[in-house]
Design an enzyme around this catalytic site. Structure first.
Site, PDB file in Angstrom:
ATOM      1  N   ALA A  32       0.876  -1.187   0.000  1.00 54.71           N
ATOM      2  CA  ALA A  32       0.000   0.000   0.000  1.00 54.71           C
ATOM      3  C   ALA A  32       0.909   1.231   0.000  1.00 54.71           C
ATOM      4  O   ALA A  32       0.827   2.102   0.870  1.00 54.71           O
ATOM      5  CB  ALA A  32      -0.981   0.001   1.169  1.00 54.71           C
ATOM      6  N   HIS A  34       3.160   4.564  -0.554  1.00 53.71           N
ATOM      7  CA  HIS A  34       2.902   5.995  -0.683  1.00 53.71           C
ATOM      8  C   HIS A  34       4.246   6.693  -0.803  1.00 53.71           C
ATOM      9  O   HIS A  34       5.303   6.031  -0.848  1.00 53.71           O
ATOM     10  CB  HIS A  34       2.090   6.494   0.525  1.00 53.71           C
ATOM     11  CG  HIS A  34       2.663   6.071   1.845  1.00 53.71           C
ATOM     12  ND1 HIS A  34       3.885   6.506   2.303  1.00 53.71           N
ATOM     13  CD2 HIS A  34       2.196   5.212   2.793  1.00 53.71           C
ATOM     14  CE1 HIS A  34       4.134   5.965   3.477  1.00 53.71           C
ATOM     15  NE2 HIS A  34       3.131   5.150   3.799  1.00 53.71           N
ATOM     16  N   HIS A  37       7.213   5.584   1.450  1.00 58.25           N
ATOM     17  CA  HIS A  37       7.961   4.400   1.002  1.00 58.25           C
ATOM     18  C   HIS A  37       8.877   4.763  -0.189  1.00 58.25           C
ATOM     19  O   HIS A  37      10.034   4.349  -0.238  1.00 58.25           O
ATOM     20  CB  HIS A  37       6.999   3.315   0.520  1.00 58.25           C
ATOM     21  CG  HIS A  37       6.076   2.774   1.577  1.00 58.25           C
ATOM     22  ND1 HIS A  37       4.724   2.969   1.546  1.00 58.25           N
ATOM     23  CD2 HIS A  37       6.313   2.032   2.683  1.00 58.25           C
ATOM     24  CE1 HIS A  37       4.152   2.363   2.584  1.00 58.25           C
ATOM     25  NE2 HIS A  37       5.095   1.791   3.300  1.00 58.25           N
TER      26      HIS A  37
HETATM   27  P1  AMP Z   1       5.363  -0.182   6.365  1.00 60.43           P
HETATM   28  O1  AMP Z   1       4.970  -0.537   4.969  1.00 60.43           O
HETATM   29  O2  AMP Z   1       4.353   0.643   7.082  1.00 60.43           O
HETATM   30  O3  AMP Z   1       5.867  -1.359   7.154  1.00 60.43           O
HETATM   31  O4  AMP Z   1       6.608   0.787   6.218  1.00 60.43           O
HETATM   32  C1  AMP Z   1       7.754   0.388   5.490  1.00 60.43           C
HETATM   33  C2  AMP Z   1       8.843   1.395   5.713  1.00 60.43           C
HETATM   34  O5  AMP Z   1       8.413   2.670   5.270  1.00 60.43           O
HETATM   35  C3  AMP Z   1       9.201   1.542   7.200  1.00 60.43           C
HETATM   36  O6  AMP Z   1      10.612   1.700   7.307  1.00 60.43           O
HETATM   37  C4  AMP Z   1       8.487   2.805   7.576  1.00 60.43           C
HETATM   38  O7  AMP Z   1       9.085   3.482   8.659  1.00 60.43           O
HETATM   39  C5  AMP Z   1       8.610   3.609   6.297  1.00 60.43           C
HETATM   40  N1  AMP Z   1       7.603   4.659   6.253  1.00 60.43           N
HETATM   41  C6  AMP Z   1       6.262   4.506   6.419  1.00 60.43           C
HETATM   42  N2  AMP Z   1       5.642   5.706   6.391  1.00 60.43           N
HETATM   43  C7  AMP Z   1       6.624   6.629   6.204  1.00 60.43           C
HETATM   44  C8  AMP Z   1       6.626   8.051   6.097  1.00 60.43           C
HETATM   45  N3  AMP Z   1       5.513   8.772   6.173  1.00 60.43           N
HETATM   46  N4  AMP Z   1       7.813   8.675   5.908  1.00 60.43           N
HETATM   47  C9  AMP Z   1       8.963   7.956   5.844  1.00 60.43           C
HETATM   48  N5  AMP Z   1       9.027   6.616   5.939  1.00 60.43           N
HETATM   49  C10 AMP Z   1       7.868   5.959   6.116  1.00 60.43           C
END
Ligand code: AMP
Length: 280
Positions: A32, A34, A37
């Site tokens: 998902a 954005h 990522h």
């Molecule tokens: P997730 O898919 O939520 O597990 O996130 C994957 C990676 O993206 C993790 O290292 C998160 O910390 C990073 N991430 C998620 N949201 C953000 C954001 N708004 N800004 C920077 N990194 C993000």
């Protein structure tokens, strides 16, 4: 961009595409995708010859079955975004591929996991550490990129790498926000219109805290932040913590910590959002 689902294919891709003297960057995600990522993908591309991204909704890091079931999944759209970004390979394994057997490892992160997300989501960081450890061993990246939005996770991964002596450099990247300040998150997709409209209060509170912290004690700063949420009925804060940015232990006096961070978790309806800001 190559799309890979099997560990055996991953091995072959690495053998063919990755030379020892070239550096490999890795961005683990749960999909998902954005701009948050994608910013990690860009940091990786700037530092490395090749960039690999993984998309895997890791069941063992969810402590609520409903949160796992409702986690947004949109692999086709994710693949299109990564392709546009020029990512070299995306690894999308199935749960069976990652966990042929129920994983039994137990990590001990000490005080680091006894607070905040570790305290409110039992088992969460063990599940995160297990999956990231497996990815690191399979992909063998030189550098791995994590968002500072999940600040505690970033420290936990660094600690896991230290304990297991893995040859990976863990890099923390800045939080990417919507124009109204809301930290980007896959979970934002599940907010109702009303919840989405009020959720930027988290960043407003954190920004005000950063601007005002010198005129507060750490404890009174927590109360100052909580007051931002008090008159918003759809917002239910779970914790507000003013913590030492290295150890995540509560700060009693500003001079006790080299650097301090404020971390917040708050429910908007059933959607739980987290955010943080470095004070100094
Ligand atoms: P997730 O898919 O939520 O597990 O996130 C994957 C990676 O993206 C993790 O290292 C998160 O910390 C990073 N991430 C998620 N949201 C953000 C954001 N708004 N800004 C920077 N990194 C993000």
């Amino acid at each position: 961009m190559t799309i890979i689902n099997k560990i055996s294919e991953l091995e072959i891709w690495l053998r063919v595409n990755h030379r020892d003297h070239e550096s490999l960057g890795f961005v683990p995600t749960m999909g998902a995708l954005h701009r948050g990522h994608l910013s990690l993908v860009r940091y990786s591309q700037a530092d490395n010859h090749r960039t690999v991204c993984s998309i895997f909704v890791n069941p063992i890091q969810f402590n609520r079955a409903e949160d796992l079931a409702k986690y947004p999944r949109m692999p086709e759209e994710d693949i299109r975004m990564l392709e546009r970004e020029g990512c070299d390979m995306v690894f999308l394994p199935s749960v069976e591929e990652m966990y042929p057997e129920k994983p039994r490892q137990v990590y001990r992160f000490g005080p680091l996991e006894e607070v905040m997300e570790g305290a409110f989501r039992p088992g969460h960081f063990n599940g995160v550490a297990i999956v990231v450890n497996r990815f690191f061993r399979m992909i063998r990246p030189d550098k791995a990129y994590f968002g500072l939005k999940d600040y505690q996770q970033y420290l936990i991964i660094k600690e896991m790498v230290r304990q297991d002596q893995l040859p990976v450099e863990v890099i923390g990247c800045p939080i990417v926000r919507e124009s109204d300040g809301l930290a980007m998150s896959s979970r934002n997709l599940r907010l109702s219109e009303k919840q989405r409209a009020t959720a930027p209060v988290i960043f407003r509170a954190l920004s005000a805290a950063r601007d005002q912290y010198r005129s507060h004690t750490p404890e009174s700063l927590e109360n100052y932040i909580l007051r931002f949420f008090a008159d918003i009925p759809e917002c239910r804060p779970e914790y507000v913590s003013v913590a030492n940015a290295d150890t995540l232990q509560p700060v009693k006096h500003w001079s006790d910590a080299r650097s301090a961070v404020v971390c917040v978790a708050a429910y908007f309806g059933e959607i739980r959002l987290i955010d943080n800001i470095l004070l100094y």
